[in-house]
Write a protein that holds these residues in place. Structure first.
Motif: not given
Length: 490
Positions: A117-145
Motif C-alpha cells: 500500500a502507498t500512503n501517497t496523497s496525490s500520485l498515481s497508484v497505478t504507476a506505482i503498482a506497475a513497477t511490481t510483478t503483482r499489481p493486483g496486490r497494490v492499493v492506496g491507503m491514504h491516511f490524513f495527518n
C-alpha cells in the motif's frame, strides 16, 4: 482468497509514517517500522514516543497502554525484515521515482500474499503498482495527518487491483477505528482533488485583487463555517506541498483551475512555505491587523434589491435614516450579482455598494469601479454596527464566498458523474478529511441545484473559463426539475 492482516510494515517514519505505525499498534497489530539509516530511525522512534506521551498527558492513554503500544513496534533499517509482513505501507516523500524504486524492492523482498500500500496523497497508484510483478496486490491507503487523530482513510483501487482487495483493506481501516472511503485512482483522490483547486482559486482571487487575504479567510470561516480560511490552511499544509499537488492535478487534467497560482509558485520559490518556514501567506510573528477606524457618516441610506424592506427595517432599528436611493448619501444594493448596472442609473453612482449577506455573520461589500473609497468605508463601518463582519471585495460575479464555493461543488458533481466515488463517500471524505461542517452534496441540497447552476453560469459568463461551466449532470438535473442529486439513486 481473503487477506489476513496481523503483521504490518511501515516504511518511512517521519511524522506521518510514525503516526500510521502508532495507529496499527493501537489496534493490536504487530508493526515493523523501517527507515533508511539509524539517525532517521531514532527520529522516527522519537515521533512515536512523543505522540504517545502527548496522549498520556491528555489522559487518552494510561501508562500501561502506552507501553503496550510501543512494545508492538520493532524498528529496523533493513527492508529484508518485511519478508513475512501481511501488509506493507510506505510513507516516504511524495516523489514518484522514490516510491517506484521502493516498490520494486518490496516486490523482491515480500511474500507473494502481501498487500503493498502507498500512503501517497496525490500520485498515481497505478504507476506505482506497475513497477511490481503483482499489481493486483497494490492499493492506496491514504491516511490524513495527524494519523492517530484523523478518522478518514482513502482506499484507492486501480484497474489492476484484485477483485475485493480494496474492500478487505477498507475492513482493515475499520478495524483501526477509521472511516474508509473506496475510490478510483485519480490524481488527488477525493479530498485533495476537491480541496486544492478551491485553495488555489482563493490564491488567484487574492492575486487578482478581488478581496484581501484576511477578508477571504474570514468570509469562508465565518460565512461557511469552515474550520480555517484558505490562506491559513495553505500555510498549515505547506505551500510547497500544495504547489506539488496542484501540479499533479494539472498534469492529469490540464484544467486551468488546477494550474498553481503564480503567487503560490513565487512564494515557494522564495522559500516562504507556510508554518514550516515561519512565513507563507501569513507570518508566524505577524501582529493582528488593527480594525480600521470606520465611522458611518452617512446621514441617509437608500436600500435596493430583494429583501430591501427587511434590511431597511434593520437599519432603521440601528438609528439610520432611510430615504429614496436618488437622494441617499449611501446606497446599498442587496444582490448576489454585480451591481455596477444599478449604479449607473443613479444620479450619484459613486454612492452605491453591493451587499451580499452570507449567513448571519458575514456581509460582502462590493465596490464598483465608480464607488468612492469614502462611501465604501462608510458601508464597512455600518456593517460592523449591525454586528456583521464586513468583507470588502470588487464587484465581480458571485463576489467571494459563492465564487469559491460553486466551482468546488461543481467539481464534486463531476467527480460523482465520472463514477469513481459515491455521493456518500465524497461527503464523508470532505467532512472527516477536511473538517468541513457538511459534505458538498449536503451543501448542494441546502443551497439548491438551480442556485448553484445559475451561479456557475454567471462565473462562466464573466471569466469564460471552461472550469466554471456547470457540469452536464448538474445542468440536466435542473432542467429536469430534479430537486436533489440523491434522487438519482433512490
Amino acid at each position: 482468497m481473503a487477506s489476513t492482516f496481523e503483521t504490518v510494515g511501515v516504511v518511512g517514519l517521519g511524522t506521518m509514517g510514525a503516526g500510521i505505525a502508532e495507529v496499527f499498534a493501537r489496534a493490536g497489530l504487530t508493526v515493523i517500522g523501517v527507515e533508511a539509516d539509524s539517525g532517521a530511525l531514532e527520529r522516527g522512534r522519537g515521533h512515536l514516543e512523543a505522540s504517545t506521551d502527548r496522549a498520556l498527558a491528555r489522559g487518552r492513554l494510561t501508562g500501561d497502554q502506552k507501553a503496550e503500544i510501543l512494545s508492538r513496534v520493532t524498528f529496523t533499517t533493513s527492508l529484508e525484515d518485511l519478508a513475512e509482513a501481511d501488509l506493507v505501507i510506505e510513507a516516504i516523500p511524495e516523489v514518484m521515482d522514490f516510491k517506484r524504486a521502493l516498490f520494486t524492492d518490496l516486490d523482491r523482498v515480500c511474500k507473494p500474499s502481501v498487500v503493498l500500500a502507498t500512503n501517497t496523497s496525490s500520485l498515481s497508484v497505478t504507476a506505482i503498482a506497475a513497477t511490481t510483478t503483482r499489481p493486483g496486490r497494490v492499493v492506496g491507503m491514504h491516511f490524513f495527518n495527524p494519523a492517530p487523530v484523523m478518522k478518514l482513510v482513502e482506499v484507492v483501487r486501480t484497474v489492476t487491483t484484485d477483485e475485493g482487495l480494496a474492500d478487505e483493506v477498507a475492513d482493515l481501516a475499520r478495524r483501526l477505528g477509521k472511516t474508509p472511503v473506496v475510490v478510483g485512482d485519480r490524481a488527488g483522490f477525493v479530498a485533495n482533488r476537491l480541496l486544492l483547486p478551491y485553495l488555489n482559486q482563493a490564491a488567484v482571487m487574492l492575486e487578482n485583487g478581488v478581496a484581501g487575504r484576511d477578508d477571504i479567510d474570514a468570509a469562508m470561516r465565518l460565512g461557511v463555517g469552515l474550520p480555517m480560511g484558505p490562506f491559513a490552511l495553505l500555510d498549515l499544509i505547506g505551500l510547497d506541498t500544495s504547489y506539488e499537488i496542484c501540479e499533479v492535478l494539472f498534469r492529469e487534467t490540464r484544467d486551468r483551475r488546477h494550474a498553481p497560482a503564480p503567487i503560490l509558485r513565487e512564494l515557494v520559490t522564495a522559500g516562504l512555505l507556510g508554518r514550516k518556514s515561519g512565513q507563507g501567506f501569513h507570518c508566524a510573528e505577524e501582529p493582528e491587523s488593527p480594525s480600521p477606524d470606520e465611522k458611518p457618516s452617512a446621514s441617509s441610506v437608500g436600500v435596493l434589491g430583494e429583501g430591501a424592506e427587511e434590511f431597511g427595517a434593520r437599519l432603521s432599528g440601528a438609528g439610520f435614516k432611510l430615504v429614496d436611493a436618488d437622494d441617499a448619501e449611501l446606497v446599498i444594493a442587496l444582490s448576489r450579482t454585480p451591481v455596477v448596472e444599478l449604479a449607473v442609473r443613479l444620479p450619484h453612482p459613486g454612492r452605491l455598494v453591493g451587499l451580499h449577506l452570507v449567513g448571519d455573520r458575514v456581509a460582502e461589500v462590493a465596490s464598483t469601479v465608480l464607488t468612492s473609497p469614502e462611501v465604501a468605508s462608510v458601508a464597512h463601518g455600518l456593517m460592523r454596527i449591525l454586528g456583521l463582519t464586513a468583507v470588502p471585495c470588487k464587484d465581480r460575479a458571485e463576489f467571494v464566498v459563492d465564487a469559491l464555493l460553486y466551482p468546488y461543488l461543481n467539481d464534486a458533481v463531476r467527480m460523482y458523474e465520472s463514477g469513481y466515488a459515491s455521493i456518500e463517500d465524497v461527503d464523508t471524505a470532505m467532512r472527516l478529511g477536511c473538517g468541513y461542517p457538511e459534505g458538498p452534496f449536503e451543501m448542494l441540497d441546502r443551497l439548491g441545484l438551480e442556485t448553484v447552476r445559475d451561479g456557475l453560469r454567471a462565473l462562466y459568463a464573466e471569466y469564460r473559463d471552461p472550469c466554471f461551466a456547470p457540469a452536464p449532470l448538474l445542468d440536466q438535473l435542473v432542467t429536469a426539475g430534479v430537486p436533489s442529486i440523491r434522487d438519482l439513486s433512490s
